[in-house]
Structures are given as structure tokens and as C-alpha cells.
Design a protein around this motif. Sequence first.
Motif, mmCIF file in Angstrom:
data_model
loop_
_atom_site.group_PDB
_atom_site.id
_atom_site.type_symbol
_atom_site.label_atom_id
_atom_site.label_comp_id
_atom_site.label_asym_id
_atom_site.label_seq_id
_atom_site.Cartn_x
_atom_site.Cartn_y
_atom_site.Cartn_z
ATOM 1 N N ARG A 62 -1.042 12.010 2.707
ATOM 2 C CA ARG A 62 -1.893 13.098 3.198
ATOM 3 C C ARG A 62 -1.977 14.222 2.180
ATOM 4 N NH1 ARG A 62 0.310 12.124 8.442
ATOM 5 N NH2 ARG A 62 1.823 13.812 8.173
ATOM 6 N N GLU A 63 -0.850 14.522 1.547
ATOM 7 C CA GLU A 63 -0.848 15.580 0.526
ATOM 8 C C GLU A 63 -1.631 15.150 -0.712
ATOM 9 O OE1 GLU A 63 0.223 18.737 0.680
ATOM 10 O OE2 GLU A 63 0.430 18.219 2.797
ATOM 11 N N VAL A 64 -1.546 13.863 -1.061
ATOM 12 C CA VAL A 64 -2.333 13.353 -2.195
ATOM 13 C C VAL A 64 -3.818 13.547 -1.922
ATOM 14 C CG1 VAL A 64 -3.055 11.246 -3.407
ATOM 15 C CG2 VAL A 64 -0.627 11.661 -2.980
ATOM 16 N N VAL A 65 -4.249 13.139 -0.725
ATOM 17 C CA VAL A 65 -5.666 13.233 -0.365
ATOM 18 C C VAL A 65 -6.110 14.694 -0.325
ATOM 19 C CG1 VAL A 65 -7.354 12.758 1.459
ATOM 20 C CG2 VAL A 65 -5.607 11.060 0.911
ATOM 21 N N ARG A 66 -5.283 15.545 0.250
ATOM 22 C CA ARG A 66 -5.633 16.970 0.323
ATOM 23 C C ARG A 66 -5.725 17.581 -1.073
ATOM 24 N NH1 ARG A 66 -1.933 18.264 3.519
ATOM 25 N NH2 ARG A 66 -3.122 18.036 5.423
ATOM 26 N N ARG A 67 -4.784 17.217 -1.940
ATOM 27 C CA ARG A 67 -4.762 17.770 -3.301
ATOM 28 C C ARG A 67 -6.002 17.313 -4.087
ATOM 29 N NH1 ARG A 67 -0.664 18.935 -7.106
ATOM 30 N NH2 ARG A 67 0.508 19.730 -5.312
ATOM 31 N N ARG A 68 -6.365 16.045 -3.954
ATOM 32 C CA ARG A 68 -7.451 15.502 -4.769
ATOM 33 C C ARG A 68 -8.837 15.802 -4.208
ATOM 34 N NH1 ARG A 68 -6.783 11.988 -8.846
ATOM 35 N NH2 ARG A 68 -8.905 11.254 -8.463
ATOM 36 N N GLU A 98 0.831 -1.207 0.000
ATOM 37 C CA GLU A 98 0.000 0.000 0.000
ATOM 38 C C GLU A 98 0.866 1.258 0.000
ATOM 39 O OE1 GLU A 98 -2.982 -0.003 3.015
ATOM 40 O OE2 GLU A 98 -4.190 -1.512 1.970
ATOM 41 N N GLU A 99 1.960 1.228 0.742
ATOM 42 C CA GLU A 99 2.847 2.395 0.766
ATOM 43 C C GLU A 99 3.478 2.633 -0.597
ATOM 44 O OE1 GLU A 99 5.675 2.265 3.921
ATOM 45 O OE2 GLU A 99 4.123 2.262 5.493
ATOM 46 N N LYS A 100 3.829 1.560 -1.274
ATOM 47 C CA LYS A 100 4.411 1.711 -2.614
ATOM 48 C C LYS A 100 3.402 2.384 -3.545
ATOM 49 C CE LYS A 100 7.893 0.047 -3.544
ATOM 50 N NZ LYS A 100 9.285 0.585 -3.497
ATOM 51 N N ILE A 101 2.149 1.966 -3.459
ATOM 52 C CA ILE A 101 1.091 2.571 -4.285
ATOM 53 C C ILE A 101 0.894 4.041 -3.908
ATOM 54 C CG2 ILE A 101 -1.390 2.510 -4.758
ATOM 55 C CD1 ILE A 101 -1.225 -0.556 -4.408
ATOM 56 N N LYS A 102 0.901 4.331 -2.617
ATOM 57 C CA LYS A 102 0.727 5.713 -2.154
ATOM 58 C C LYS A 102 1.852 6.608 -2.665
ATOM 59 C CE LYS A 102 -1.704 4.563 2.159
ATOM 60 N NZ LYS A 102 -1.607 4.501 3.635
ATOM 61 N N LEU A 103 3.089 6.115 -2.582
ATOM 62 C CA LEU A 103 4.231 6.909 -3.032
ATOM 63 C C LEU A 103 4.223 7.094 -4.547
ATOM 64 C CD1 LEU A 103 7.026 5.525 -0.691
ATOM 65 C CD2 LEU A 103 6.211 7.886 -0.777
ATOM 66 N N GLN A 104 3.799 6.087 -5.259
ATOM 67 C CA GLN A 104 3.709 6.224 -6.716
ATOM 68 C C GLN A 104 2.697 7.299 -7.096
ATOM 69 O OE1 GLN A 104 2.799 2.205 -7.886
ATOM 70 N NE2 GLN A 104 4.954 1.538 -7.836
ATOM 71 N N GLU A 105 1.574 7.340 -6.409
ATOM 72 C CA GLU A 105 0.572 8.372 -6.675
ATOM 73 C C GLU A 105 1.088 9.754 -6.258
ATOM 74 O OE1 GLU A 105 -3.490 9.670 -7.726
ATOM 75 O OE2 GLU A 105 -1.930 8.270 -8.387
ATOM 76 N N ALA A 106 1.804 9.812 -5.141
ATOM 77 C CA ALA A 106 2.380 11.081 -4.699
ATOM 78 C C ALA A 106 3.402 11.598 -5.702
ATOM 79 C CB ALA A 106 3.020 10.906 -3.320
ATOM 80 N N LYS A 107 4.191 10.666 -6.231
ATOM 81 C CA LYS A 107 5.183 11.061 -7.230
ATOM 82 C C LYS A 107 4.495 11.580 -8.490
ATOM 83 C CE LYS A 107 8.699 8.376 -7.537
ATOM 84 N NZ LYS A 107 9.573 7.210 -7.857
ATOM 85 N N ARG A 108 3.403 10.931 -8.866
ATOM 86 C CA ARG A 108 2.662 11.370 -10.061
ATOM 87 C C ARG A 108 2.108 12.780 -9.886
ATOM 88 N NH1 ARG A 108 -2.281 11.606 -12.331
ATOM 89 N NH2 ARG A 108 -3.359 11.043 -10.413
ATOM 90 N N LEU A 109 1.693 13.110 -8.660
ATOM 91 C CA LEU A 109 1.135 14.432 -8.390
ATOM 92 C C LEU A 109 2.187 15.424 -7.899
ATOM 93 C CD1 LEU A 109 -2.178 13.391 -6.568
ATOM 94 C CD2 LEU A 109 -1.908 14.150 -8.944
ATOM 95 N N ASN A 110 3.446 14.939 -7.819
ATOM 96 C CA ASN A 110 4.564 15.789 -7.395
ATOM 97 C C ASN A 110 4.358 16.340 -5.985
ATOM 98 O OD1 ASN A 110 7.109 16.947 -7.799
ATOM 99 N ND2 ASN A 110 6.227 18.895 -8.503
ATOM 100 N N VAL A 111 3.917 15.472 -5.067
ATOM 101 C CA VAL A 111 3.715 15.903 -3.679
ATOM 102 C C VAL A 111 4.435 14.967 -2.705
ATOM 103 C CG1 VAL A 111 1.531 17.085 -4.083
ATOM 104 C CG2 VAL A 111 1.515 14.633 -3.581
ATOM 105 N N THR A 112 5.499 14.324 -3.158
ATOM 106 C CA THR A 112 6.262 13.438 -2.277
ATOM 107 C C THR A 112 6.914 14.239 -1.170
ATOM 108 O OG1 THR A 112 6.723 12.006 -4.177
ATOM 109 C CG2 THR A 112 8.053 11.678 -2.196
ATOM 110 N N ALA A 113 6.840 13.753 0.053
ATOM 111 C CA ALA A 113 7.416 14.448 1.205
ATOM 112 C C ALA A 113 8.921 14.591 1.044
ATOM 113 C CB ALA A 113 7.090 13.689 2.487
ATOM 114 N N ASP A 114 9.438 15.743 1.415
ATOM 115 C CA ASP A 114 10.876 15.994 1.340
ATOM 116 C C ASP A 114 11.612 15.220 2.429
ATOM 117 O OD1 ASP A 114 10.491 17.756 -0.740
ATOM 118 O OD2 ASP A 114 10.341 19.510 0.569
ATOM 119 N N GLU A 115 12.860 14.892 2.149
ATOM 120 C CA GLU A 115 13.696 14.207 3.132
ATOM 121 C C GLU A 115 13.833 15.049 4.395
ATOM 122 O OE1 GLU A 115 16.103 11.329 4.887
ATOM 123 O OE2 GLU A 115 14.857 11.221 3.091
ATOM 124 N N ALA A 116 13.935 16.379 4.217
ATOM 125 C CA ALA A 116 14.088 17.265 5.379
ATOM 126 C C ALA A 116 12.870 17.191 6.292
ATOM 127 C CB ALA A 116 14.304 18.700 4.910
#
Length: 399
Positions: A229-235, A166-184
Amino acid sequence: MPLLTRTIALLSGASLLAAGFCAPAASAAETGRSANIDASDPRDGGLAPRKKGGQSIAVLVNDEPITAYEIEQRAAFIALQGGGGGEDFKAKAEARWKSIVQNPKTNDRFKEILQKNNVQTQEEARALQTKFIKQLQADMVADLKREARSSALAGSKGKAKEELIEEKIKLQEAKRLNVTADEADVTRIISGIAERNKMTIEQFGQHMKSMGVDINTMKARFRAEMSWREVVRRRFGHMVAISDREVDQFVANAPVAVQSDVELQVQRVTLPLPAAVDQSIIARRIAEADALARQYKGCASLPELAQSVGGKFEDLGPRKPSTLAEPTRSLLLNASEGDLLPASVGQTGVELWALCGRKSSAESSARESAQNELRQREFEVLAQKHLKDLRQDAAIEIR
């Protein structure tokens, strides 16, 4: 009878429990960490972090791999979060200790130690006995901890695999929407946890490693959740709207809170009286006030009505009840919003008071909490549905 024989007879004639063997009291560190993983212990069953091996691909999610090592690490992390079950651990320790004490081989081992060390006095025997008991207890606790974490780890692998998919799917969607959390941002969260545990982030990393979990496993989970969380907020942010009626209903069904720090929104109209007055003047002013009250149509109408009779209009805003004189205070506290009180004689004239609103810090906080709770519920429903849709469309290959 030789001294050595007498000493052995003294210490082995009854069980070691009778000779001072007592059940161990598991420390907080041990009971709270019975599922912990000791990376330095060679008997850990392969649970400690490994740099080599375990890198075989276990799952492919849209052609992105999840390795066996990642699953093992996540399972260890989940097991660690589950805690040790202090009471359960204590009960197991007491039962295990009783078994050890009653085992004839335990006394045989102690006899061998006495003979090997050529013990000649009871003092020497008791010193060895104390050391022997402590070692037995330490070994027993270590065994119980290994068993507990091994069991917890075995039960966590399936959950770990599902979580990582599920995390892999979440990160793939975040990457598609350009909202992946920063390392910082992820590091900031980890640093906060370390600080609350009075450690630097490096010390916290070593602490996690000593329990068999690479700190990157924790970072990966935080990164996925923050990104999601950013994916959900964005969509769905624009789709979630909570009405006042929903908030009112939620608050009404919640436990009643103590209404403290009440503030009353009040307005006042004063019909002035001359310095020298008699009863006829007061009566006339009261009659004018009563006529004004009959035309009253809510707080918004009061300024114009006051002007029509030459009265003084004041919007007094929020007032603490304690700042208002009696009987006006009690009348306002028992009035409904929008009510106009009967005319009364004040210090400078005949007064009409209107209650235009009522609020308290407790009520405001309750409504805000209710709105946040309702919004979060809506987001969770939408998030779960979106994740389910993404998973149905994903190509998942379990090897």
C-alpha cells in the motif's frame, strides 16, 4: 436364555440406530472449523506446523527463496480462511453416520465390548452403549475434519505459491523504496485481531498453532500488504485525481439515499420600514426590492446591491429549515441553488432571501464515500499494472 445373551440380543437385534443411535449434530465449532488443523493429532497428514523439515527451497524470486514450509503454511492459512462449510459438513456427517450405523461390523464391535466388560445388566449395557456411541461420533467428526482440511490444503497449494511469489516481489519493491512496514505496525494489527477475539496475542498465537498455522504466516501476509500500500501511495498518489464530475456521476448512479438533516445556505437583504407605515411606503419598498432583484447576478452580488439601496445585508450561513418561518421555509426548500425569492414583508422590513447552497449529512457522506471508492479503484488498477510489470522483470525459478 442367559442374561448376557438376552442383553446382546436386545441391543443388536436391530440396528444400533434403532437402539438409540442418532445422527450427530455438528457443533458450531466443528462445522465452522472443519478445515482447521489439529497440531496435536498424529494423523493430521503432516499439516501441523513443523520446525524441522520442509525447509527446502521451492521457489527463487530474484535470488530470494520461498521454502516448501512457507508454501505449506500459507496453504493451511488459506484453507483455514475458507471455513468449513457448515451445511456441507452436516450433510456429510449425516451420510457418514448412516453408513456407520448400517455397517454390521459396528454391532460386532459393540458385542465385543459387552463381552470384554462382562456385562450382566441392561443398565451396564446401556452405559457402555452411550460411551460407545459418543466415541464413534467423535472419531467420525475427527475423520471428516481431517479429510476436509486435507482436501482444502491440497487445493490451496497452487494459490499459496502464487501468493507468496507476488508478496516477495511486493516486499522487494517496498525495500527498494524504503517503505517496508515496521514489525510494530504488523504486531499492532495482530493484537487488534486477538483483542476482538478476547485473547492476548500469545493466546491467539497458540490458537492459530492449534489449527496448524504459525502466526508468523499471518504476519507475513499483513507485512506484504501494508508495505505494498505504501509502495502504491508513494508511486501513484500524485497521479490519482478524482474530479467533481466523476463524483457527481458516481453518486447519481448509486442508490438514492434518504436526504436527512438538510442545511440551507441562505442570505437575506432587508429594506427597512419606518415604525409608522402605510401601503404607499410598503409598495415603494417592494418596487425597490424588485428593481434590486432584476440586477441580481448570484449570491456574490447581493452585498453590493444591498448597499446601493440602503438595505441591510446578512449572510445567515447554514440554517436548518425548521428555524425558518413559513412561507419562506417552503419557498427555499423548493428553490434551486442561487435563486433569489420574490420580495416579501417581514417583521422589520421588505425582505429578499437568496438560496446560496444546500447540503445534508447524507449527501456529504455519499460524496466522500464515492470519492474514496473512485480513488481506491484507480489505485487498484495502477497497483495491478505495476505488479505485473515487476513480475515480468523478475527472475523466478520454480524448483
